[in-house]
Motif scaffolding. Structure first.
Motif, mmCIF file in Angstrom:
data_model
loop_
_atom_site.group_PDB
_atom_site.id
_atom_site.type_symbol
_atom_site.label_atom_id
_atom_site.label_comp_id
_atom_site.label_asym_id
_atom_site.label_seq_id
_atom_site.Cartn_x
_atom_site.Cartn_y
_atom_site.Cartn_z
ATOM 1 N N LEU A 5 0.812 -1.210 0.000
ATOM 2 C CA LEU A 5 0.000 0.000 0.000
ATOM 3 C C LEU A 5 0.849 1.265 0.000
ATOM 4 O O LEU A 5 1.992 1.262 0.455
ATOM 5 N N GLN A 6 0.237 2.332 -0.484
ATOM 6 C CA GLN A 6 0.795 3.675 -0.390
ATOM 7 C C GLN A 6 -0.031 4.436 0.647
ATOM 8 O O GLN A 6 -1.156 4.040 0.962
ATOM 9 N N LYS A 7 0.500 5.532 1.143
ATOM 10 C CA LYS A 7 -0.202 6.352 2.129
ATOM 11 C C LYS A 7 -1.611 6.691 1.627
ATOM 12 O O LYS A 7 -1.797 7.117 0.495
ATOM 13 N N GLY A 8 -2.606 6.476 2.497
ATOM 14 C CA GLY A 8 -3.983 6.800 2.179
ATOM 15 C C GLY A 8 -4.760 5.687 1.489
ATOM 16 O O GLY A 8 -5.975 5.773 1.364
ATOM 17 N N GLN A 9 -4.087 4.635 1.058
ATOM 18 C CA GLN A 9 -4.792 3.544 0.394
ATOM 19 C C GLN A 9 -5.515 2.663 1.408
ATOM 20 O O GLN A 9 -5.037 2.455 2.523
ATOM 21 N N LYS A 10 -6.658 2.142 0.983
ATOM 22 C CA LYS A 10 -7.456 1.247 1.805
ATOM 23 C C LYS A 10 -7.636 -0.057 1.048
ATOM 24 O O LYS A 10 -7.723 -0.062 -0.172
ATOM 25 N N LEU A 27 5.286 -4.476 13.202
ATOM 26 C CA LEU A 27 5.835 -3.135 13.020
ATOM 27 C C LEU A 27 7.348 -3.223 13.108
ATOM 28 O O LEU A 27 7.886 -3.882 14.004
ATOM 29 N N GLY A 28 8.013 -2.565 12.169
ATOM 30 C CA GLY A 28 9.462 -2.623 12.161
ATOM 31 C C GLY A 28 10.072 -1.287 11.801
ATOM 32 O O GLY A 28 9.412 -0.424 11.218
ATOM 33 N N TRP A 29 11.348 -1.112 12.152
ATOM 34 C CA TRP A 29 12.069 0.124 11.897
ATOM 35 C C TRP A 29 13.549 -0.090 12.139
ATOM 36 O O TRP A 29 13.958 -1.062 12.758
ATOM 37 N N ASP A 30 14.341 0.802 11.619
ATOM 38 C CA ASP A 30 15.773 0.847 11.884
ATOM 39 C C ASP A 30 16.096 2.259 12.325
ATOM 40 O O ASP A 30 15.423 3.216 11.938
ATOM 41 N N VAL A 31 17.152 2.383 13.117
ATOM 42 C CA VAL A 31 17.611 3.701 13.540
ATOM 43 C C VAL A 31 18.785 4.076 12.653
ATOM 44 O O VAL A 31 19.704 3.278 12.454
ATOM 45 N N SER A 126 14.622 4.973 9.903
ATOM 46 C CA SER A 126 14.457 4.586 8.502
ATOM 47 C C SER A 126 13.803 3.202 8.421
ATOM 48 O O SER A 126 13.708 2.485 9.420
ATOM 49 N N ASN A 127 13.378 2.852 7.231
ATOM 50 C CA ASN A 127 12.810 1.529 6.944
ATOM 51 C C ASN A 127 11.627 1.163 7.841
ATOM 52 O O ASN A 127 11.409 -0.011 8.142
ATOM 53 N N ALA A 128 10.853 2.157 8.264
ATOM 54 C CA ALA A 128 9.683 1.873 9.100
ATOM 55 C C ALA A 128 8.569 1.284 8.239
ATOM 56 O O ALA A 128 8.350 1.705 7.108
ATOM 57 N N TYR A 129 7.886 0.292 8.794
ATOM 58 C CA TYR A 129 6.796 -0.346 8.069
ATOM 59 C C TYR A 129 5.770 -0.918 9.041
ATOM 60 O O TYR A 129 6.033 -1.083 10.233
ATOM 61 N N VAL A 130 4.615 -1.207 8.495
ATOM 62 C CA VAL A 130 3.586 -1.977 9.192
ATOM 63 C C VAL A 130 3.135 -3.053 8.214
ATOM 64 O O VAL A 130 3.059 -2.806 7.003
ATOM 65 N N ARG A 131 2.873 -4.236 8.733
ATOM 66 C CA ARG A 131 2.377 -5.299 7.869
ATOM 67 C C ARG A 131 1.316 -6.103 8.620
ATOM 68 O O ARG A 131 1.303 -6.117 9.854
ATOM 69 N N GLY A 147 8.328 5.021 4.303
ATOM 70 C CA GLY A 147 9.212 5.939 3.592
ATOM 71 C C GLY A 147 9.935 6.859 4.564
ATOM 72 O O GLY A 147 9.941 6.652 5.766
ATOM 73 N N GLU A 148 10.516 7.903 4.031
ATOM 74 C CA GLU A 148 11.353 8.804 4.837
ATOM 75 C C GLU A 148 10.727 10.188 4.929
ATOM 76 O O GLU A 148 11.412 11.196 4.861
#
Length: 192
Positions: A5-10, A27-31, A126-131, A147-148
C-alpha cells in the motif's frame, strides 16, 4: 502475495481472505546512524476506538504497560527496546472475531520513548513499516512502507483496521505527530 500500500490507500482484509479472524500486526524500523549517547527505543501501541474515534476506557489502549485488552481481542507481544535485527521489532495480535461490536476502528501507532528528553525524532528512523499477517499461516497479507517523510515527528499513526459492515479493512495512514505519545493519547480521548 502481499498487497503493498501507499499512504492513504485502503484495502479489504476479511472480504478478500474468507475465514480470516486472527491476524498479527508487525511493526518494524531501523535507527539511522545516531550518536546521541542515549538508547533509541520505539514503542508500538494499539488504540481501540468507538465510532467517534475515541478510546472509551484506558484498558482499550494496548501497549507494553497494558499488553492485553479486557476482552482479549488485542494483545501486544512485548517491548523491543533496541530495534536491532531483521523482521518485526514489535507485534500486536488481533482476534477480529472477538473485537467488541462497540469498537469501530483499531489504530496502530509507533512512538519514540522519551523522545523530547533524548532529543530524538522520526527523522532519525528509517525503513519503518507496518504489515498484516495471517496468524495461522504466517503469510504476509498487507504491507505499508512508511518511507522517509518524517523529520521532527516523535509519533506516527501507521495504519488502522476498521469495520465496514461485517468486514474489516485496512487503511495506510502514515500521519506524524510532534508531541509524541501524549499527543496521540489526547487525540484519541485519553488523559496522560
Amino acid at each position: 502475495m502481499a498487497i503493498s500500500l501507499q499512504k492513504g490507500q485502503k484495502v479489504d482484509l476479511t472480504k478478500s481472505n474468507p475465514g480470516l479472524t486472527k491476524i498479527v500486526i508487525g511493526l518494524g524500523w531501523d535507527v539511522n546512524k545516531y550518536d546521541g549517547g542515549k538508547d533509541f527505543d520505539l514503542d508500538a501501541a494499539a488504540f481501540m476506538l468507538n465510532a467517534d474515534g475515541k478510546v472509551m476506557e484506558d484498558k482499550n489502549f494496548v501497549f507494553y504497560n497494558n499488553p492485553k485488552s479486557p476482552d482479549g481481542s488485542v494483545m501486544h507481544t512485548g517491548d523491543n527496546r533496541s530495534g536491532i535485527g531483521d523482521g518485526d521489532d514489535e507485534q500486536i495480535k488481533v482476534d477480529l472475531g472477538i473485537v467488541p461490536t462497540g469498537i469501530s476502528k483499531i489504530s496502530f501507532g509507533i512512538t519514540i520513548h522519551e523522545a523530547k528528553e533524548r532529543n530524538q525524532n522520526f527523522g532519525q528512523v528509517s525503513n519503518a513499516y507496518v504489515r498484516v499477517l495471517n496468524e495461522a499461516s504466517g503469510e504476509e497479507l498487507i504491507r505499508y512502507d512508511l518511507g522517509e517523510d518524517f523529520s521532527v515527528e516523535t509519533a506516527v499513526v501507521v495504519g488502522e483496521l476498521y469495520r465496514n459492515n461485517a468486514e474489516w479493512k485496512f487503511n495506510a495512514i502514515g500521519s506524524g505527530y510532534q508531541n509524541g505519545l501524549a499527543g496521540l493519547c489526547k487525540d484519541f480521548g485519553l488523559d496522560v
